[in-house]
Design an enzyme around this catalytic site. Structure first.
Site, short mmCIF file in Angstrom:
data_model
loop_
_atom_site.label_atom_id
_atom_site.label_comp_id
_atom_site.label_asym_id
_atom_site.label_seq_id
_atom_site.Cartn_x
_atom_site.Cartn_y
_atom_site.Cartn_z
N CYS A 72 33.74 43.99 33.55
CA CYS A 72 34.98 44.79 33.51
C CYS A 72 36.22 43.90 33.45
O CYS A 72 37.26 44.32 32.94
CB CYS A 72 35.09 45.67 34.76
SG CYS A 72 33.62 46.63 35.15
N ASP A 104 32.29 47.07 41.78
CA ASP A 104 31.51 48.12 42.42
C ASP A 104 30.06 48.08 41.95
O ASP A 104 29.14 48.34 42.73
CB ASP A 104 32.11 49.49 42.08
CG ASP A 104 33.42 49.74 42.82
OD1 ASP A 104 34.01 48.77 43.30
OD2 ASP A 104 33.84 50.91 42.90
N CYS A 145 38.30 47.11 36.37
CA CYS A 145 37.33 47.87 37.15
C CYS A 145 38.00 48.98 37.97
O CYS A 145 39.22 49.14 37.94
CB CYS A 145 36.55 46.90 38.04
SG CYS A 145 35.01 47.56 38.70
N ASP A 146 37.18 49.69 38.74
CA ASP A 146 37.57 50.96 39.36
C ASP A 146 38.88 50.94 40.15
O ASP A 146 39.77 51.76 39.92
CB ASP A 146 36.47 51.43 40.32
CG ASP A 146 35.17 51.74 39.62
OD1 ASP A 146 35.01 51.34 38.45
OD2 ASP A 146 34.30 52.36 40.24
N LYS A 147 38.98 50.04 41.14
CA LYS A 147 40.13 50.07 42.05
C LYS A 147 41.35 49.37 41.45
O LYS A 147 42.44 49.44 41.99
CB LYS A 147 39.78 49.41 43.39
CG LYS A 147 38.50 49.93 44.01
CD LYS A 147 38.47 51.44 44.13
CE LYS A 147 37.11 51.95 44.53
NZ LYS A 147 36.04 51.76 43.56
N CYS A 227 32.48 50.07 32.96
CA CYS A 227 31.32 50.96 32.83
C CYS A 227 31.62 52.10 31.86
O CYS A 227 32.65 52.77 31.96
CB CYS A 227 30.92 51.51 34.18
SG CYS A 227 30.47 50.23 35.37
N GLU A 480 30.17 53.03 48.57
CA GLU A 480 29.54 54.01 47.68
C GLU A 480 28.03 53.81 47.68
O GLU A 480 27.53 52.75 48.04
CB GLU A 480 30.03 53.82 46.24
CG GLU A 480 31.51 54.07 46.04
CD GLU A 480 31.93 53.80 44.61
OE1 GLU A 480 31.11 53.30 43.82
OE2 GLU A 480 33.09 54.09 44.27
N SER A 502 29.30 56.74 43.96
CA SER A 502 29.71 56.13 42.70
C SER A 502 30.15 57.18 41.70
O SER A 502 29.61 58.30 41.66
CB SER A 502 28.53 55.33 42.13
OG SER A 502 28.75 55.03 40.77
#
Length: 586
Positions: A72, A104, A145-147, A227, A480, A502
């Protein structure tokens, strides 16, 4: 046409704004560079290659969330160099600095996952610190990535300097090299990180062989990018685009497409225009822009983590938003995009049919769900950005369904209340898992015993799996998990946690239970064998234990000490707010 796009037309980043016609740029950094008392600052800037002529130019912080250990993020420094190239072309001084990231996907199911949500705040703190300390005129953030995305937005609201956010892009799908008939897959089928998450559960219960498991692990992530399904990263990139903080198509352009590099170069021209207009993040972020974002999360079947992040972002922007707003929007919003983890397609497929702009254009033309008057980083409104965008066509694609044939007539995000979650829980109900679950509790106070029980066959149909002490304070950090679907239990069991699941999860899953176990919430008092009922139509989550028994258990319950005694996780556990207000800690 991108070299990576095959024979499908890919819509490119929009044309940059017209020349400024001599409009004077706002300058925040001049006290550092023009005040003669600041000679030390000038000397240091000269030492890093800033020329005397450059001292009159706006200084722009470039903040990639770069690190090598995650697909990512490992390409974001290369994208930052493209952003810097664009700054030079526009007469801006781009100065790159980095911040931290947590994967993650790599930390899933381990103690490392406890650091994931706190990384959102570390990212925000570090970008705020550099932009304010160095008095940069603006900032271009590059999250992956996510955060990363909410961290960059929270920082932008705090420093409130003109900002453009460039999403690092989605990964392209991997390709199976081995047949897997037990799961209905064959060689040549596409796959993604969700398959890798679920492969362990499938292997643990004997549904796949070690060879088939390793095929997924080795080939599900073929290169750079976040992702690929509508997991948390692509959910939040879509949110950023709809909020107006990133350019049109930023959310869906894959990381390796030529358009992504072009977007990075063009970002500086848009930032220059923001400087001219003195248009800052808090001018762009309004209650209606957040309602637009919640709408798109429901339309695309986005991650429940969006609830947590949008609440925290709205607070940073001083926008009034509550968890109940999510239910109100979901009740009027159809679920249209057939994207993984619950559907068939990935973000690249959405890009090929027009991306978020085409979806917004369709909603704007045929519903009253989107407020097109909201301002964006292009210096134009959302509706103005969409004027030349082709509307979605349904004759030759089924990535997005028409309003007349939704996957679900209302949104998949659901806010539950009941005696197990008096202050709310968040569910992801797509309709495919049913609308009601009644089962018997099986409780875990940490994640490792769950995997042991799964391997031993002790997790069976009809169980409501309770993961507790996973909340913001108890985890700490709301770790998660994702494993039930791979074991073939996704439609037969429920997962209930005061932590998170997740964005790649699917099935009957309930997270963000408040109050959390660590502070004595009812979830702490559940025992194996208790009956749990989840009713999506009533939006309720009930624990069938009478009040007298609840009282006896509460009297026996003992408050735990913080798991950590110092460091990042201790500070986070000490300061963090409950999940139903965004788990912020500033």
């Amino acid at each position: 046409m991108s070299a990576n796009s095959g024979d499908v037309e890919i819509h490119s980043v929009p044309k940059p704004p017209s020349p400024s016609n001599g409009v004077k740029l706002n300058k925040y950094s001049c006290f550092l560079t023009q005040d003669k008392r600041r000679g030390g600052a000038q000397a240091m800037l000269h030492a890093v290659g800033v020329t005397p002529e450059d001292l009159d130019k706006p200084q722009i912080g470039i903040s990639p969330v770069w690190w090598e250990g995650n697909p990512c993020n490992n390409h974001l420094l290369d994208l930052a160099r493209k952003v810097k190239e664009g700054c030079t072309q526009e007469g801006l001084v781009g100065l790159t600095f980095s911040t931290i990231g947590v994967s993650d996907g790599i930390t899933m199911g381990t103690d490392g996952m406890r650091y994931s949500l706190p990384s959102r705040d570390l990212i925000a703190d570090s970008i705020e610190t550099v932009v304010m300390a160095q008095h940069y005129d603006g900032n271009i953030s590059i999250p992956g990535c996510d955060k990363n995305m909410p961290g960059c937005v929270i920082a932008a609201c705090r420093h409130n300097r003109p900002t453009v956010i460039v999403y690092g892009g989605t990964i392209q799908p991997g390709v199976r090299q081995v047949d897997c008939p037990s799961l209905g897959h064959k060689k040549g089928d596409n796959m993604n990180i969700a398959d890798a998450f679920e492969s362990y559960g499938a292997f643990a219960v004997g549904k796949i062989t070690e060879e088939q498991r390793l095929d997924v692990v080795r080939h599900s992530c073929p290169g750079p990018g976040a992702c690929g399904g509508m997991f948390t990263a692509n959910t939040m990139s879509s949110v950023l685009e709809v909020l107006g903080l990133s350019l049109p198509y930023s959310a869906s352009i894959p990381a390796t497409y030529a358009e992504k590099a072009q977007e990075c170069v063009k970002a500086a021209k848009y930032l220059k225009r923001l400087l001219e207009l003195d248009l800052k993040p808090k001018d762009i972020l309004t209650r209606n822009s957040f309602l637009n974002a919640i709408t798109i999360v429901n339309v695309i079947g986005g991650s429940t983590n969006a609830v947590l992040h949008l609440l925290a972002m709205a607070r940073a922007a001083d926008v009034d938003l509550t968890i109940d707003d999510f239910q109100k929007v979901a009740d009027r919003t159809p679920y249209l995009a057939d994207l993984k983890p619950s559907g068939k397609y990935v973000m690249e497929d959405l890009h090929k049919v027009g991306g978020i702009p085409a979806l917004l254009k369709y909603l704007l033309n045929h519903t009253d769900l989107i407020d097109g008057t909201q301002m964006t980083v292009t210096g134009k409104t959302l509706a103005e950005n969409l004027e030349d965008v082709p509307e979605l066509q349904f004759a030759d694609q089924d990535v997005v369904r028409p309003l007349s044939n939704p996957i679900k007539a209302t949104g998949h995000l659901m806010i539950l209340r009941g005696n197990l979650a008096p202050d709310t829980a968040v569910a992801k109900i797509t309709g495919k898992e049913g609308l009601r679950f009644e089962g018997i509790a099986k409780c875990f106070d940490s994640i490792p015993p769950f995997f042991t029980a799964l391997e031993k066959g002790e997790i069976t149909a009809g169980m409501a799996i309770i993961f507790r002490y996973q909340g913001p304070k108890g985890g700490p950090g709301m770790p998660e998990t994702a494993a039930l679907m791979g074991a073939g239990l996704g439609g037969k069991t429920a997962l209930i946690t005061d932590g998170r699941f997740s964005g790649a999860s699917r099935g009957f899953i309930i997270g963000h239970v408040v109050p959390e176990a660590f502070v004595g919430g009812p979830i702490a008092l559940v025992e194996d064998g208790d009956k749990i009922i989840i009713d999506a139509e009533k939006r309720s989550i009930d624990w069938l234990v009478d009040e007298e028994e609840q009282k006896r258990r509460r009297e026996r319950w003992v408050q735990r000490e913080y798991r950590e005694k110092r460091g990042v996780l201790y500070r986070y556990a000490r300061d963090v707010a409950p999940a139903n207000v965004g788990a912020y800690c500033d």
